[in-house]
Structure formats: C-alpha cells, structure tokens
Scaffold this motif. Structure first.
Motif, PDB file in Angstrom:
ATOM      1  N   PRO A   1       3.749   1.537  -2.994  1.00  0.00           N
ATOM      2  CA  PRO A   1       3.174   1.789  -4.324  1.00  0.00           C
ATOM      3  C   PRO A   1       2.473   3.146  -4.416  1.00  0.00           C
ATOM      4  O   PRO A   1       2.544   3.811  -5.439  1.00  0.00           O
ATOM      5  CB  PRO A   1       2.167   0.651  -4.506  1.00  0.00           C
ATOM      6  CG  PRO A   1       2.560  -0.393  -3.557  1.00  0.00           C
ATOM      7  CD  PRO A   1       3.265   0.271  -2.420  1.00  0.00           C
ATOM      8  N   ALA A   2       1.813   3.551  -3.306  1.00  0.00           N
ATOM      9  CA  ALA A   2       1.127   4.844  -3.328  1.00  0.00           C
ATOM     10  C   ALA A   2       2.125   5.985  -3.463  1.00  0.00           C
ATOM     11  O   ALA A   2       1.791   7.059  -3.954  1.00  0.00           O
ATOM     12  CB  ALA A   2       0.293   5.018  -2.057  1.00  0.00           C
TER      13      ALA A   2
ATOM     14  N   ARG B   1       2.449   4.613 -16.725  1.00  0.00           N
ATOM     15  CA  ARG B   1       2.258   3.165 -16.715  1.00  0.00           C
ATOM     16  C   ARG B   1       1.682   2.693 -15.383  1.00  0.00           C
ATOM     17  O   ARG B   1       0.891   1.760 -15.316  1.00  0.00           O
ATOM     18  CB  ARG B   1       3.624   2.514 -16.942  1.00  0.00           C
ATOM     19  CG  ARG B   1       3.601   1.046 -17.204  1.00  0.00           C
ATOM     20  CD  ARG B   1       4.964   0.605 -17.694  1.00  0.00           C
ATOM     21  NE  ARG B   1       5.142   0.927 -19.094  1.00  0.00           N
ATOM     22  CZ  ARG B   1       4.955   0.034 -20.058  1.00  0.00           C
ATOM     23  NH1 ARG B   1       4.596  -1.173 -19.790  1.00  0.00           N
ATOM     24  NH2 ARG B   1       5.121   0.372 -21.313  1.00  0.00           N
ATOM     25  N   TRP B   2       2.082   3.375 -14.329  1.00  0.00           N
ATOM     26  CA  TRP B   2       1.675   3.005 -12.971  1.00  0.00           C
ATOM     27  C   TRP B   2       0.166   2.968 -12.833  1.00  0.00           C
ATOM     28  O   TRP B   2      -0.399   2.088 -12.209  1.00  0.00           O
ATOM     29  CB  TRP B   2       2.276   4.035 -12.007  1.00  0.00           C
ATOM     30  CG  TRP B   2       2.332   3.614 -10.585  1.00  0.00           C
ATOM     31  CD1 TRP B   2       1.831   4.293  -9.532  1.00  0.00           C
ATOM     32  CD2 TRP B   2       2.937   2.445 -10.069  1.00  0.00           C
ATOM     33  NE1 TRP B   2       2.098   3.604  -8.382  1.00  0.00           N
ATOM     34  CE2 TRP B   2       2.760   2.468  -8.673  1.00  0.00           C
ATOM     35  CE3 TRP B   2       3.602   1.362 -10.638  1.00  0.00           C
ATOM     36  CZ2 TRP B   2       3.229   1.470  -7.851  1.00  0.00           C
ATOM     37  CZ3 TRP B   2       4.056   0.362  -9.821  1.00  0.00           C
ATOM     38  CH2 TRP B   2       3.875   0.426  -8.455  1.00  0.00           C
ATOM     39  N   TYR B   3      -0.514   3.948 -13.381  1.00  0.00           N
ATOM     40  CA  TYR B   3      -1.955   4.005 -13.264  1.00  0.00           C
ATOM     41  C   TYR B   3      -2.656   3.356 -14.446  1.00  0.00           C
ATOM     42  O   TYR B   3      -3.840   3.555 -14.656  1.00  0.00           O
ATOM     43  CB  TYR B   3      -2.395   5.459 -13.116  1.00  0.00           C
ATOM     44  CG  TYR B   3      -1.997   6.061 -11.801  1.00  0.00           C
ATOM     45  CD1 TYR B   3      -2.242   5.370 -10.617  1.00  0.00           C
ATOM     46  CD2 TYR B   3      -1.374   7.287 -11.730  1.00  0.00           C
ATOM     47  CE1 TYR B   3      -1.867   5.903  -9.405  1.00  0.00           C
ATOM     48  CE2 TYR B   3      -1.007   7.826 -10.517  1.00  0.00           C
ATOM     49  CZ  TYR B   3      -1.258   7.125  -9.357  1.00  0.00           C
ATOM     50  OH  TYR B   3      -0.891   7.642  -8.144  1.00  0.00           O
ATOM     51  N   GLY B   4      -1.881   2.620 -15.213  1.00  0.00           N
ATOM     52  CA  GLY B   4      -2.488   1.835 -16.278  1.00  0.00           C
ATOM     53  C   GLY B   4      -2.906   2.626 -17.493  1.00  0.00           C
ATOM     54  O   GLY B   4      -3.712   2.169 -18.269  1.00  0.00           O
TER      55      GLY B   4
ATOM     56  N   LEU C   1       0.814  -1.215   0.000  1.00  0.00           N
ATOM     57  CA  LEU C   1       0.000   0.000   0.000  1.00  0.00           C
ATOM     58  C   LEU C   1       0.853   1.273   0.000  1.00  0.00           C
ATOM     59  O   LEU C   1       0.807   2.057  -0.944  1.00  0.00           O
ATOM     60  CB  LEU C   1      -0.954   0.003   1.203  1.00  0.00           C
ATOM     61  CG  LEU C   1      -1.776   1.279   1.358  1.00  0.00           C
ATOM     62  CD1 LEU C   1      -2.708   1.460   0.173  1.00  0.00           C
ATOM     63  CD2 LEU C   1      -2.580   1.260   2.653  1.00  0.00           C
TER      64      LEU C   1
ATOM     65  N   ARG D   1      -0.881  -2.876 -20.142  1.00  0.00           N
ATOM     66  CA  ARG D   1       0.212  -3.778 -19.787  1.00  0.00           C
ATOM     67  C   ARG D   1       0.560  -4.680 -20.952  1.00  0.00           C
ATOM     68  O   ARG D   1      -0.329  -5.171 -21.626  1.00  0.00           O
ATOM     69  CB  ARG D   1      -0.209  -4.644 -18.603  1.00  0.00           C
ATOM     70  CG  ARG D   1       0.070  -3.980 -17.282  1.00  0.00           C
ATOM     71  CD  ARG D   1       0.114  -4.995 -16.175  1.00  0.00           C
ATOM     72  NE  ARG D   1      -1.204  -5.584 -15.945  1.00  0.00           N
ATOM     73  CZ  ARG D   1      -1.447  -6.462 -14.986  1.00  0.00           C
ATOM     74  NH1 ARG D   1      -0.496  -6.860 -14.200  1.00  0.00           N
ATOM     75  NH2 ARG D   1      -2.649  -6.957 -14.821  1.00  0.00           N
TER      76      ARG D   1
END
Lengths: 289, 248
Positions: free
Chosen positions: A203-204, A282-285, A200, A289
């Motif tokens: 990554p946040a 990329r982290w938030y899509g 949590l 992917r």
C-alpha cells in the motif's frame, strides 16, 4: 376513450443525477474548460507557426517539403487508400503499446517485489535492471529480431524493454518508503512477511507505482513506434508507415502520420496521468469513500 | 489508590546496550515496573531513553543484563503517530486485530469502541491527513489499547504537540490509565508531564545512560489538572529538574 396513462412518471434512478459536488470544488465543466483552453491555444499556435513556415518562410518551389496543415491532413485523410491503412496501423501500434505496458507493469512490479523482499534477490536482479536502462535499445533490436522474429511479438518485446525500468525503480522505491516506525509496528504485532508486504509495503508503494505507470505509458508509446520502425514483417504499425512514407517522400501522409503518433502519445500519457491523480487522490482519502 | 487488576511487570536488571557501531547507549540500567505502576523516564536527549523502551518491547535485545516482561499483551505508542496514511482512522485501529486474524465484524466493533473512548466519535472514516496532530495521536493511542494491553510503553508520544493539546492529552491518558489499569512506562523530556502522569519518575544521566534517581510521586489517581498549579507539585518538579541538572 380509454387511455392508459401512468399515474406517475417513473422515478429517475438514484444515480441518474450526480451527487452535489463538495462546496470547495469547482463544477466539472469549469475545470475541464480551464484544462482544455491552454491545450487548444497551444495547438492553434503550432498551426500558426506551421502556416507561417509553409507560406512565408518556404519559397513556393520548396513548399512540397512542408505542405500547410489543411493540405497535409486533407490529402491524407480524404483518400481512403491512405487513411484506412493508416488508422489500422495506428490501432496495431496502440495494441502493441497496451500489451507491452501491461507486461512491463506485471514484470516490473514482480521484479521490484522480489528485490524488496530478499536482499540476495536485490543483489542478483538490480544489476540487470540497470543494464536494461543503460544499454541503448537500438543495440538490442537486432537480437530481438533474430530471437523473436520481425513482427508483433518482437514489437511488444521492444516496448516491454523500454517501459519496464520505471516500473521496477518506482515500485522498488515505493516498497521501501514505509517508515521504520511503521515497520516496528508490524514487528511488534508479529506480522508475517506476507502481511507486512500486503498491509504495509505494498500500500505504501501505490503512489510510486502509479507515477511509474505514467512514465512507463509514455515510454511504451515510444517502444511501440520504435518496434514498428525496425520490425516490418506482418501487418504494419504506424511506425512502419512512417518509414515507408519517408522513403517515398510522400509528405502529406508522413505529416499526418507524425501528427497521429504525437496525438497517440499525448492521449496515452494523459490517460495514465489522470489515472494516477484519481487513484492516488483517493488513496489518501482526499475523495471521501 | 485501588489495587491494580493486572499482574504485568517489567524488570530490567543491569541492562546495557552497545550498538554495532560501537555506541554505548545504556550501561547497567535496573528498573522495576510493578503491576499498576505508571513510571516516567526523563533524561537529556540522546541518553538512551528510547533505546530503553525498545529493549523493553523486544524490538532490540540487550547486550548485557536481562529484560523480563510478564505481560499478556504489550502495546507501544510511537513518538510519531505512525498511522497508515491510506487507511481511515477506524481501519488504522483495526490493523492490530487484523494481523491477528480477528473477524471483520469483531474488529470493527472494537475499533469503534476504542475511538469512542479517545473522543474521536464521528471521525472514524477520516484519513490521517484530514486529522489534526492531537487527533492523530488519539488514533495511535486507540490502536495501542485495542488489544487490551496490561503493559503500555510510550515513547515521547506528546513531544510534537502544542502545549494546550499536550496538557489535554495528558489528562485523557491518565483517565485511560485509571480506566484500563495497565502498567505504563512513559518516556518524556517534559518534567511536569512526567510528574503529573506518574507514580514514579526515573531520572537518567547523559550518555551512556543509567538511572540516577527514582523519585516517588505521592498523589492518588485520578489527579485533577489543577494539581499542576499546586506548590507541592512545583517542589517535586524542582527535585526532578535538580536531579536532571546534576547528571546531564
């Protein structure tokens, strides 16, 4: 006559041609052009002002103070006795900045993680982070010199001291950015402290860490130049040369070295800004992917 | 109604909650959730409905009275979907089992099963940003159901959704309730939502909150969505609203 000929052309490897870009995205060359044109225009604008100052504003007797760009760069770069040591020095400064930034990143993330995990660690470590930020680095420079010598290690140390604060503060902010509900979710599922950190809080914090890295990259360049400037033992960095050229009033190499320093800063900062965009996107899509 | 297959119960006996700030959120709240119950709690905003749920889940401890939960697994659906933005829908659902050390293959299969159940087949790899509010809440519900809870707590999960999505989600939640047979405690500020979903509706007074009415809802599950237009449904929502009006 027999010639052996392949019956088929070898198939191109599947990744040889880039995949079709998503429809909404402009082709890469167009975005590159759109980004490059303003930069080129700005450089041309600066050159124009420079020529104007050299030829119009300055009387010929004082033109040596600001020789026009072609002369400044031409004299410095065409003479290997000047240009080779200059590029070598630039490379050393780049190395100092990279190593300093790497150390500042590791130290900053570690420092912030400790502060975020234990409130007593925050109480102990936070004042030092603030002191690092508020003490003028010039006040520490003599001490660093006395303790670490006047060459490579001391330059790296200056770089770390300047670059570490944004890493600490951004990481710390990022680690605390997870919502109360997300923490409740972890609590309800009996997450261990380490699981909470890994799944949590950390990554946040990733977007904030990359923002910090971008700021720290800019500061690492400043740190490397400042370090060069003060610690002149050992092989010189570009900052040392700036000082030498200034003392000799050799304007052409000085202007070239200043331009190279500026270019170094811009490239370094831009590289990390691009990394920031790429990773966080990329982290938030946003990128599939 | 078929006999419930689970034995989960939740008993609150004379529960009070006073926060460190001195605010008294709840006084003397008693309620009993029997196996197979789906109980809604309605009340004016700030009456401690959410606190009630936090006490039941163990996130907060009561300052007086007792909270007794007999359930093998309790799940909690937040007001906000509370998805981790950097994880795909499937990976968000997997999180719960990931924390328990379930193997990757098993939890993937399980997440897929849950996403299929809430109607998100094909959206497994989408990140929360790419999903609508209703879809995000479905992911949240899928995540809550992944550990096969026999007690499910809901904290106004549909409060932020638009009316159409909200009615649809109510219907689907009821299907899940009928299918999975968990005991449910559902906080809401919508009287019709409470009546449509529950077999009992508890009405709470304004702060400090206490339970002032316990109204039984007679219809069997599964309930048809058109039940909402039934005159008897209107009578019952009227009774709940009246109880609310008298004590707020």
């Amino acid at each position: 006559m027999t010639t052996t000929r392949p019956t088929e052309l070898p198939a191109a490897p599947p990744d040889a041609t880039p995949d079709a870009a998503p429809e909404e995205r402009a082709p890469w060359w167009r975005t590159t052009v759109a980004r490059t044109v303003p930069i080129v225009l700005a450089v041309l604008g600066i050159a124009a002002i420079w020529y104007l100052l050299s030829y119009v504003v300055l009387p010929p007797s004082q033109r040596f103070l600001l020789p026009p760009p072609h002369q400044a760069f031409g004299v410095a770069l065409s003479n290997p006795n000047i240009s080779v040591p200059m590029f070598e020095a630039l490379w050393r400064s780049i190395l100092v900045a990279i190593i300093g930034l790497a150390i500042a990143t590791v130290v900053g993330i570690g420092w912030a993680t400790l502060m975020a995990q234990w409130s007593w660690a925050e109480k102990i470590l936070y004042p030092y982070a603030v002191i690092l930020q508020t003490i003028p680095i010039l006040a520490l420079v003599p001490l660093i010199g006395i303790w670490m010598g006047y060459s490579f290690a001391a330059r790296v140390a200056v770089c770390v001291l300047i670059a570490v604060f944004p890493m600490i503060s951004n990481t710390f902010f990022g680690l605390q950015s997870a919502s109360q509900a997300a923490h409740d979710l972890m609590t309800l599922n009996r997450a261990t402290r380490f699981q909470r950190l890994r799944k949590l809080e950390f990554p946040a914090a990733v977007p904030a860490i990359f923002t910090g890295l971008r700021t720290a990259a800019g500061l690492a360049v400043i740190g490397a130049i400042v370090g060069d400037f003060f610690f002149q033992q050992g092989a010189p960095g570009i900052g040392s040369l700036l000082r030498v050229y200034t003392q000799r009033l050799s304007m052409e190499p000085l202007l070239t070295a200043v331009a190279l320093t500026a270019l170094f800063g811009v490239v370094f900062f831009t590289a990390f800004a691009a990394l920031d965009r790429a990773v966080v996107g990329r982290w938030y899509g946003r990128t599939a992917r | 109604m078929t006999a419930p297959t689970t034995t989960a119960t939740l008993v609150l006996d004379g529960v009070g909650k006073r926060f460190a700030t001195g605010t008294v959120a709840l006084t003397d709240v008693s309620l009993r959730l029997n196996p197979g119950d789906f109980v809604s709690v309605v009340g004016p905003s700030g009456c401690g409905k959410s606190t009630l749920l936090r006490l039941a889940s163990g996130l907060e401890t009561a300052t007086s009275g007792s909270v007794t939960v007999t359930a093998t697994a309790t799940s909690y659906v937040f007001q906000d979907p509370t998805l981790l933005e950097w994880r795909s829908a499937a990976r968000n659902v997997e999180l719960v089992q990931e924390l328990r050390g379930v193997s990757r293959a098993d939890r993937r299969a399980r997440a897929q099963e849950m996403l299929d159940l809430v109607g998100l087949t094909g959206f497994e790899r989408q990140h929360p940003r790419a999903l609508s509010g209703g879809m995000r809440m479905r992911v949240s519900i899928a995540r809550a159901l992944v550990a096969e809870p026999d007690l499910a707590l809901f904290d106004e999960p549909f409060g932020a959704l638009d009316e159409i999505t909200r009615l649809q989600m109510q219907t689907e939640l009821q299907k899940l309730f009928v299918l999975k047979q968990f005991a449910g405690l559902f906080i809401t500020h919508s009287v019709s939502e409470a009546v449509y979903l529950s077999n009992r509706v508890l009405v709470m007074s304004g702060r400090p909150g206490r339970v002032v009415a316990d109204i039984a809802v007679p219809w069997d599950y599964p309930r048809d969505p058109t039940l909402r237009y039934d005159p008897e449904f209107a009578t019952l929502t009227g009774r709940v609203s009246q109880a609310l009006g008298e004590h707020s």
